[in-house]
Write a protein that holds these residues in place. Structure first.
Motif, PDB file in Angstrom:
ATOM      1  N   ALA A 242      -1.490  52.564 -47.777  1.00 41.53           N
ATOM      2  CA  ALA A 242      -2.814  51.930 -47.810  1.00 41.53           C
ATOM      3  C   ALA A 242      -2.836  50.675 -46.942  1.00 41.53           C
ATOM      4  CB  ALA A 242      -3.191  51.592 -49.251  1.00 41.53           C
ATOM      5  N   MET A 243      -1.771  49.887 -46.998  1.00 40.78           N
ATOM      6  CA  MET A 243      -1.688  48.683 -46.175  1.00 40.78           C
ATOM      7  C   MET A 243      -1.689  49.035 -44.686  1.00 40.78           C
ATOM      8  SD  MET A 243       1.168  46.761 -48.525  1.00 40.78           S
ATOM      9  CE  MET A 243       1.589  45.491 -47.317  1.00 40.78           C
ATOM     10  N   GLU A 244      -0.993  50.108 -44.327  1.00 43.42           N
ATOM     11  CA  GLU A 244      -0.957  50.504 -42.921  1.00 43.42           C
ATOM     12  C   GLU A 244      -2.313  51.028 -42.448  1.00 43.42           C
ATOM     13  OE1 GLU A 244       2.392  53.092 -42.309  1.00 43.42           O
ATOM     14  OE2 GLU A 244       3.821  51.413 -42.308  1.00 43.42           O
ATOM     15  N   ARG A 245      -3.036  51.710 -43.347  1.00 43.34           N
ATOM     16  CA  ARG A 245      -4.382  52.158 -42.949  1.00 43.34           C
ATOM     17  C   ARG A 245      -5.287  50.961 -42.678  1.00 43.34           C
ATOM     18  NH1 ARG A 245      -3.318  56.233 -46.793  1.00 43.34           N
ATOM     19  NH2 ARG A 245      -4.469  55.178 -48.463  1.00 43.34           N
ATOM     20  N   LEU A 246      -5.202  49.946 -43.526  1.00 45.52           N
ATOM     21  CA  LEU A 246      -5.987  48.734 -43.278  1.00 45.52           C
ATOM     22  C   LEU A 246      -5.571  48.070 -41.968  1.00 45.52           C
ATOM     23  CD1 LEU A 246      -6.136  47.146 -46.845  1.00 45.52           C
ATOM     24  CD2 LEU A 246      -8.100  47.735 -45.434  1.00 45.52           C
ATOM     25  N   GLN A 247      -4.274  48.002 -41.741  1.00 47.19           N
ATOM     26  CA  GLN A 247      -3.777  47.358 -40.527  1.00 47.19           C
ATOM     27  C   GLN A 247      -4.230  48.107 -39.275  1.00 47.19           C
ATOM     28  OE1 GLN A 247      -0.007  45.307 -40.779  1.00 47.19           O
ATOM     29  NE2 GLN A 247       0.723  46.396 -38.969  1.00 47.19           N
ATOM     30  N   SER A 248      -4.339  49.426 -39.378  1.00 49.25           N
ATOM     31  CA  SER A 248      -4.765  50.208 -38.210  1.00 49.25           C
ATOM     32  C   SER A 248      -6.178  49.838 -37.776  1.00 49.25           C
ATOM     33  CB  SER A 248      -4.688  51.707 -38.517  1.00 49.25           C
ATOM     34  OG  SER A 248      -5.736  52.101 -39.390  1.00 49.25           O
ATOM     35  N   HIS A 249      -6.989  49.346 -38.728  1.00 46.17           N
ATOM     36  CA  HIS A 249      -8.376  48.990 -38.403  1.00 46.17           C
ATOM     37  C   HIS A 249      -8.575  47.491 -38.215  1.00 46.17           C
ATOM     38  CE1 HIS A 249      -9.684  53.063 -39.029  1.00 46.17           C
ATOM     39  NE2 HIS A 249      -9.164  53.082 -40.246  1.00 46.17           N
ATOM     40  N   SER A 250      -7.566  46.686 -38.564  1.00 48.64           N
ATOM     41  CA  SER A 250      -7.720  45.238 -38.406  1.00 48.64           C
ATOM     42  C   SER A 250      -7.049  44.733 -37.140  1.00 48.64           C
ATOM     43  CB  SER A 250      -7.176  44.504 -39.642  1.00 48.64           C
ATOM     44  OG  SER A 250      -5.803  44.777 -39.836  1.00 48.64           O
ATOM     45  N   SER A 251      -5.745  44.898 -37.032  1.00 49.30           N
ATOM     46  CA  SER A 251      -5.025  44.345 -35.892  1.00 49.30           C
ATOM     47  C   SER A 251      -4.260  45.378 -35.087  1.00 49.30           C
ATOM     48  CB  SER A 251      -4.035  43.280 -36.384  1.00 49.30           C
ATOM     49  OG  SER A 251      -3.048  43.884 -37.198  1.00 49.30           O
ATOM     50  N   GLY A 252      -4.018  46.562 -35.665  1.00 50.13           N
ATOM     51  CA  GLY A 252      -3.114  47.505 -35.014  1.00 50.13           C
ATOM     52  C   GLY A 252      -1.672  47.074 -35.206  1.00 50.13           C
ATOM     53  N   ASN A 253      -0.807  47.530 -34.292  1.00 53.06           N
ATOM     54  CA  ASN A 253       0.623  47.278 -34.476  1.00 53.06           C
ATOM     55  C   ASN A 253       0.982  45.810 -34.256  1.00 53.06           C
ATOM     56  OD1 ASN A 253       0.322  48.358 -31.421  1.00 53.06           O
ATOM     57  ND2 ASN A 253       2.007  46.880 -31.503  1.00 53.06           N
ATOM     58  N   PRO A 254       2.071  45.337 -34.887  1.00 55.94           N
ATOM     59  CA  PRO A 254       2.593  44.009 -34.558  1.00 55.94           C
ATOM     60  C   PRO A 254       3.081  44.002 -33.105  1.00 55.94           C
ATOM     61  CG  PRO A 254       3.590  44.880 -36.570  1.00 55.94           C
ATOM     62  CD  PRO A 254       2.873  46.011 -35.916  1.00 55.94           C
ATOM     63  N   CYS A 255       3.221  42.815 -32.547  1.00 59.21           N
ATOM     64  CA  CYS A 255       3.640  42.669 -31.150  1.00 59.21           C
ATOM     65  C   CYS A 255       4.937  43.441 -30.879  1.00 59.21           C
ATOM     66  CB  CYS A 255       3.832  41.185 -30.852  1.00 59.21           C
ATOM     67  SG  CYS A 255       4.605  40.857 -29.255  1.00 59.21           S
ATOM     68  N   SER A 256       4.933  44.250 -29.840  1.00 59.87           N
ATOM     69  CA  SER A 256       6.097  45.090 -29.536  1.00 59.87           C
ATOM     70  C   SER A 256       7.324  44.252 -29.182  1.00 59.87           C
ATOM     71  CB  SER A 256       5.760  46.039 -28.388  1.00 59.87           C
ATOM     72  OG  SER A 256       5.367  45.302 -27.228  1.00 59.87           O
ATOM     73  N   ILE A 257       7.142  43.174 -28.435  1.00 53.72           N
ATOM     74  CA  ILE A 257       8.264  42.327 -28.039  1.00 53.72           C
ATOM     75  C   ILE A 257       8.840  41.617 -29.258  1.00 53.72           C
ATOM     76  CG2 ILE A 257       9.002  40.447 -26.544  1.00 53.72           C
ATOM     77  CD1 ILE A 257       8.080  43.069 -25.128  1.00 53.72           C
ATOM     78  N   SER A 258       7.963  41.150 -30.130  1.00 55.84           N
ATOM     79  CA  SER A 258       8.416  40.491 -31.352  1.00 55.84           C
ATOM     80  C   SER A 258       9.201  41.451 -32.239  1.00 55.84           C
ATOM     81  CB  SER A 258       7.225  39.934 -32.128  1.00 55.84           C
ATOM     82  OG  SER A 258       6.586  38.900 -31.414  1.00 55.84           O
ATOM     83  N   GLN A 259       8.794  42.713 -32.265  1.00 60.14           N
ATOM     84  CA  GLN A 259       9.526  43.691 -33.067  1.00 60.14           C
ATOM     85  C   GLN A 259      10.944  43.876 -32.538  1.00 60.14           C
ATOM     86  OE1 GLN A 259       7.475  47.262 -34.684  1.00 60.14           O
ATOM     87  NE2 GLN A 259       5.770  46.629 -33.354  1.00 60.14           N
TER      88      GLN A 259
END
Length: 372
Positions: A242-259
């Motif tokens: 559920a948290m990932e579904r919300l994230q998909s509509h709010s910000s998308g993925n975290p920064c790739s470089i930061s990951q």
């Protein structure tokens, strides 16, 4: 206070800030090297919304090694900081009018996120005489038919309070009697525990409650990576999805470089963490001794994090409230945060995430301000 601090700096005044909650140490070189390598490799595209598989595997290793929680990567998600993970968990679960029990003093964003989700904040008052910890009985007394969550931040911001295993086991008994209530366990400061007994967390101590606990972690405080904005969450799979579904509509993925940098942080050398912890412990002792020597101020010794919550109640007759006191101290060159900003009263929080010389000077200025 921020506006006044800016104005004083523009006048050429030296303002020491003890208000910021981030380590003053540099990000470790191997983490910076991993970020640079990711840029050179062109890892600048979208990633899965909930984080790369590499980072989820590194996070699972971290949860197991550092927190004692054995969790598969399907029950882990990555966000743009721990704050985003908490926000999405509340949005996914709190309906209009449902209640969240929050120990106070609390981190400033907890009540605002709860209210944004439509929930009601139920304060759970703590005091300096109890080292800002609540008892299981205190918690149970606040539970009602609409209680959805307990927010449990250990080590805590702004108080530095830690909940040892025996207290968590008592809280677990309350939870077993109240099967509706979930726990949001914010463990972001776990590496900064000065008790000598190690960090204790609910999901590890009580596996039977694991499907009702969301554990928040990350690299911001432990590895001096606040600007990288990477948070980690481990919990029941339905909530993570559920948290990932919300994230998909709010910000998308975290920064790739930061990951990529976070993978290096979690899988790379960890020895420096104990050295940093000892520096923070020494600073804590420096601050506690100095504050308790100033007439009108007192503080218990915090068990973790890098904050002291100062009791200034004897000075309230003179200043009226803690905001006026904080502004007075600011005029003498030190920026602090009044306790009322954290749902507390009659005091202020200082961060000892500053070098020893700056701390000495700041404490001297506070003493001078209150003697004036």
């Amino acid at each position: 206070m921020t506006d006044r601090a800016i104005a004083l700096r523009e006048e050429g005044r030296d303002i020491i800030s003890l208000s910021v909650g981030e380590p003053d140490f540099d990000t470790p070189p191997h983490v910076l090297a991993a970020a640079h390598a990711a840029l050179e490799a062109g890892l600048t595209k979208y990633t899965p919304v909930g984080g790369t598989s590499q980072l989820k595997r590194a996070a699972a290793h971290h949860f197991r090694r550092d927190l004692g929680i054995d969790v598969p990567i399907s029950q882990i998600t990555v966000s743009a900081g721990g704050k985003q993970a908490i926000f999405h968990a509340l949005l996914a679960t709190v309906s209009e009018g449902e209640e969240v029990v929050v120990p106070s003093p609390w981190w400033v964003s907890y009540p605002e996120m709860i209210r944004f989700a439509g929930g009601k904040v139920v304060p759970l008052r703590t005091s300096p005489k109890d080292n800002f910890r609540f008892s299981p009985a205190d918690f149970e007394a606040q539970i009602g038919p609409r209680t959805q969550w307990l927010m449990l931040n250990s080590p805590g911001n702004p108080t530095g309070a830690c909940y040892p295993a025996e207290m968590l086991l008592g809280i677990a008994e309350v939870l077993r009697r109240n099967p509706r209530v979930m726990v949001l366990s914010d463990d972001i400061y776990a590496p900064l525990n000065y008790t000598g007994g190690g960090h204790a967390t609910l999901a590890a101590l009580c596996p039977d409650l694991a499907d009702r606990v969301l554990t928040i972690s990350g690299v911001s405080k432990s590895h001096a990576m606040t600007g990288f904005r990477i948070g980690l969450a481990a919990g029941p799979e339905w909530l993570i999805r559920a948290m990932e579904r919300l994230q998909s509509h709010s910000s998308g993925n975290p920064c790739s470089i930061s990951q990529a940098a976070a993978v290096a942080a979690l899988e790379g050398p960890q020895e420096f963490l104990s050295q940093w912890r000892e520096r923070f412990r020494a600073r804590r002792d420096q601050v506690v001794a100095a504050i308790n020597a100033i007439p009108g101020l007192s503080t218990p010794t915090p068990d973790g994090a890098f904050y002291c919550m100062i009791d200034a109640s004897p000075l309230m007759e003179r200043f009226g409230d803690d905001t006026a006191l904080a502004l007075h101290i600011l005029e003498h060159g030190v920026a602090i945060v009044p306790a009322s900003a954290f749902g507390g009263r009659d005091g202020f929080r200082i961060s000892f995430a500053a070098d020893e010389a700056r701390l000495d000077e700041a404490l001297r200025r506070i003493a001078k301000a209150l003697a004036a």
